[in-house]
Design an enzyme around this catalytic site. Structure first.
Site, PDB file in Angstrom:
ATOM      1  N   CYS A   1       1.651 -13.595   6.041  1.00  0.00           N
ATOM      2  CA  CYS A   1       2.743 -12.799   6.619  1.00  0.00           C
ATOM      3  C   CYS A   1       3.094 -13.150   8.063  1.00  0.00           C
ATOM      4  O   CYS A   1       4.197 -13.631   8.332  1.00  0.00           O
ATOM      5  CB  CYS A   1       2.386 -11.318   6.541  1.00  0.00           C
TER       6      CYS A   1
HETATM    7  N1  NAD Z   1      -0.733 -10.648   1.347  1.00  0.00           N
HETATM    8  C1  NAD Z   1      -0.265  -9.733   2.157  1.00  0.00           C
HETATM    9  O1  NAD Z   1      -0.999  -9.194   2.958  1.00  0.00           O
HETATM   10  C2  NAD Z   1       1.178  -9.281   2.112  1.00  0.00           C
HETATM   11  C3  NAD Z   1       1.542  -8.099   2.750  1.00  0.00           C
HETATM   12  C4  NAD Z   1       2.851  -7.668   2.702  1.00  0.00           C
HETATM   13  C5  NAD Z   1       3.802  -8.450   2.044  1.00  0.00           C
HETATM   14  N2  NAD Z   1       3.444  -9.625   1.442  1.00  0.00           N
HETATM   15  C6  NAD Z   1       4.470 -10.367   0.740  1.00  0.00           C
HETATM   16  O2  NAD Z   1       4.334 -10.110  -0.662  1.00  0.00           O
HETATM   17  C7  NAD Z   1       4.678 -11.272  -1.417  1.00  0.00           C
HETATM   18  C8  NAD Z   1       3.531 -11.679  -2.311  1.00  0.00           C
HETATM   19  O3  NAD Z   1       2.425 -12.017  -1.500  1.00  0.00           O
HETATM   20  P1  NAD Z   1       0.933 -12.102  -2.066  1.00  0.00           P
HETATM   21  O4  NAD Z   1       0.055 -12.225  -0.877  1.00  0.00           O
HETATM   22  O5  NAD Z   1       0.673 -11.017  -3.039  1.00  0.00           O
HETATM   23  O6  NAD Z   1       1.024 -13.502  -2.853  1.00  0.00           O
HETATM   24  P2  NAD Z   1      -0.045 -14.108  -3.886  1.00  0.00           P
HETATM   25  O7  NAD Z   1       0.104 -15.572  -3.824  1.00  0.00           O
HETATM   26  O8  NAD Z   1      -1.394 -13.483  -3.656  1.00  0.00           O
HETATM   27  O9  NAD Z   1       0.452 -13.585  -5.315  1.00  0.00           O
HETATM   28  C9  NAD Z   1       1.671 -13.971  -5.884  1.00  0.00           C
HETATM   29  C10 NAD Z   1       1.502 -14.028  -7.395  1.00  0.00           C
HETATM   30  O10 NAD Z   1       2.778 -14.314  -7.963  1.00  0.00           O
HETATM   31  C11 NAD Z   1       2.565 -15.134  -9.096  1.00  0.00           C
HETATM   32  N3  NAD Z   1       3.822 -15.767  -9.469  1.00  0.00           N
HETATM   33  C12 NAD Z   1       4.474 -16.774  -8.866  1.00  0.00           C
HETATM   34  N4  NAD Z   1       5.612 -17.046  -9.520  1.00  0.00           N
HETATM   35  C13 NAD Z   1       5.690 -16.199 -10.564  1.00  0.00           C
HETATM   36  C14 NAD Z   1       6.636 -15.981 -11.587  1.00  0.00           C
HETATM   37  N5  NAD Z   1       7.740 -16.703 -11.703  1.00  0.00           N
HETATM   38  N6  NAD Z   1       6.384 -15.020 -12.510  1.00  0.00           N
HETATM   39  C15 NAD Z   1       5.254 -14.277 -12.435  1.00  0.00           C
HETATM   40  N7  NAD Z   1       4.333 -14.426 -11.466  1.00  0.00           N
HETATM   41  C16 NAD Z   1       4.543 -15.377 -10.536  1.00  0.00           C
HETATM   42  C17 NAD Z   1       1.457 -16.082  -8.660  1.00  0.00           C
HETATM   43  O11 NAD Z   1       0.819 -16.678  -9.755  1.00  0.00           O
HETATM   44  C18 NAD Z   1       0.543 -15.111  -7.889  1.00  0.00           C
HETATM   45  O12 NAD Z   1      -0.438 -14.528  -8.729  1.00  0.00           O
HETATM   46  C19 NAD Z   1       5.079 -12.319  -0.392  1.00  0.00           C
HETATM   47  O13 NAD Z   1       6.478 -12.261  -0.195  1.00  0.00           O
HETATM   48  C20 NAD Z   1       4.378 -11.857   0.869  1.00  0.00           C
HETATM   49  O14 NAD Z   1       5.042 -12.318   2.021  1.00  0.00           O
HETATM   50  C21 NAD Z   1       2.146 -10.050   1.455  1.00  0.00           C
END
Ligand code: NAD
Length: 443
Positions: free
Chosen positions: A270
């Site tokens: 992030c």
């Molecule tokens: N990690 C954090 O602390 C956090 C906090 C707030 C916001 N975010 C935001 O949330 C979003 C997700 O982040 P995250 O950390 O959970 O990512 P992550 O990589 O942990 O998880 C994303 C998941 O999406 C899946 N994926 C990708 N393409 C896909 C598709 N077409 N269909 C189904 N599944 C699919 C991946 O396999 C993965 O399991 C990002 O935009 C991030 O910026 C993250």
């Protein structure tokens, strides 16, 4: 039964696309509230693990996931056709930067195209992935519009940023207010109603763009303030002042000051990335966001600052960085989590190795790290004898479950970038942002 009633009765079928750090905890929260929840991911191993009741996110209690899977409230699938049966779907896919540093919203586009093939009447769609202002309307809405259904009448579309803070025991999804903005008033109302079932407070804003900008303000604010304290740490070193003492004293002011702490640089999915989404968007509007760029410049220079500090400290001991053996303590980007994405520890490690040091690492949460497609395996435990063999131990992440007293007793030289040893006067401990460290050693 209307969608509103199905949500109120907790009968609405909820789908979560993307079962990572954001999506799985959200799925758990809806399932805990009594909704039937289906997690959707392209990663077959994640789907199999969930269906086997096996947890892979540290913030989730293993037995919570197991109980919800056993009760049938939570299951996972790779089958996108399940979207045809859903009442609401939240999109939690990654939003990284491309190789040239621009937003990569291809995961969002893929997810939307998958939904668009199965869109149906009364489907509530909520984008949670962090992105630049305008994405929901300009990219998502413009694609869904081609379905022929009318937003706010046939289907509903909102943006609601995820605010999850991995490792934070005090603030969880339930007690962190949730911001939401819909494309129409009806969208906002239904989206807010859905989240009211799992969070204590829902804050509505007038548009998806406002909700998108809220998230970017929050994370840009963090990036800039971390950049500021990192620069204050550098200034304190030059002034001969202890930056940690200064910050703690400043934080006693009950208003107008919020505590941020310096460190080896930014990490995670992030804080280093989100401001670049805003920066990119502003450049498309011929505006140069100066604060964002300056903070990025300072924060991204911190790993080199740490490397120089290590080199100077070794020098005082009559050693060169080239040829020294160094143990890095902590590879995750922040304490008590297992996430190495964008971790500054990787940058410090590369810089130290490039300068000729022989580097190993220990992180209680991380067994292996991958750099340039090469896997590096860390120590499995901290042992007295092994600590003594390193020319320096560099603390980059201050995990709670590390025996820092053992490290203090056994290590020859410690570079502490996280103030693990506050107000320390032990000559072998060099703290980041504490003036005259090196001079005192050489006196
Ligand atoms: N990690 C954090 O602390 C956090 C906090 C707030 C916001 N975010 C935001 O949330 C979003 C997700 O982040 P995250 O950390 O959970 O990512 P992550 O990589 O942990 O998880 C994303 C998941 O999406 C899946 N994926 C990708 N393409 C896909 C598709 N077409 N269909 C189904 N599944 C699919 C991946 O396999 C993965 O399991 C990002 O935009 C991030 O910026 C993250």
């Amino acid at each position: 039964m209307s969608l509103k009633t199905r949500i109120e009765n907790k009968q609405a079928q909820i789908g979560i696309i993307g079962l990572g750090y954001v999506g799985l905890p959200l799925a758990i929260e809806f399932a805990k509230a009594g909704f039937p929840v289906i997690g959707i991911d392209i990663d077959e191993s994640k789907v199999a693990r969930i269906n086997a009741g096996e947890n892979y996110i540290p913030d989730i209690a293993d037995d919570t996931l197991q109980t919800l899977v056993n009760s049938g409230n939570l299951r996972a699938t790779t089958d996108m056709d399940i979207i045809s049966d859903l009442d609401a779907v939240a999109i939690c896919v990654p939003t990284p930067l491309s190789k040239v540093g621009d937003p990569d919203i291809s995961y969002i586009i893929t997810a939307i195209d998958i939904i668009n093939k199965r869109i149906h009447k009364d489907l509530l769609i909520i984008l949670e992935s962090t992105t630049y202002p305008g994405t929901t309307k300009e990219i998502v809405f413009s694609r869904l519009e081609k379905s022929g259904l009318t937003v706010g009448k046939d289907y509903y579309l909102c943006f609601s940023p995820e605010r999850i803070d991995p490792g934070n025991k005090k603030y969880t999804i339930a007690n962190t207010p949730k911001v939401i903005g819909g494309v129409t008033v009806a969208c906002t109302q239904l989206g807010a109603l859905l989240y009211e079932q799992i969070v204590d407070e829902v804050v509505t804003v007038s548009s998806p763009e406002a909700a998108e900008m809220v998230k970017l303000l929050e994370n840009t604010y963090r990036s800039i303030n971390i950049g500021l304290v990192n620069e204050v740490a550098i200034m304190c070193e030059k002034l001969g002042v202890d930056v940690w003492e200064v910050i703690d004293a400043a934080a006693t002011k009950p208003y107008g000051f919020m505590k941020f702490t310096p460190g080896p640089g930014l990490g995670g999915h992030c804080i280093p990335i989100d401001p670049q989404y805003l920066s990119w968007k502003m450049r498309t509007l011929d505006y140069n966001p100066r604060f964002i760029d300056l903070a990025a410049e300072i924060n991204s220079a911190m790993p080199a600052f740490v490397k120089d500090t290590v080199a100077d400290a070794l020098n005082v001991h009559g050693k060169t960085l080239n040829g020294s053996s160094i143990l890095i303590l902590g590879a995750a980007y922040k304490k008590d989590i297992d996430d190495v994405r964008e971790s500054p520890a990787l940058d410090v490690l590369i810089l130290l190795e490039t300068a000729g040091a022989i580097v190993n690492f220990f992180d209680p949460y991380i067994a292996n790290i991958v750099i340039d497609n090469k896997t590096k395996t860390g120590l499995t435990e901290l042992k007295t004898e092994s600590l003594q063999t390193y020319d320096a131990v560099v603390i980059l992440t201050d995990h709670s479950n590390v025996d820092y007293e053992l490290v203090r007793k056994q290590a020859v030289l410690i570079i502490d970038t996280r103030n693990v040893y506050p107000l320390n006067h032990d000559e072998k401990i060099i703290r980041l942002g504490v003036g005259k460290n090196i001079e005192r050693l050489s006196e």
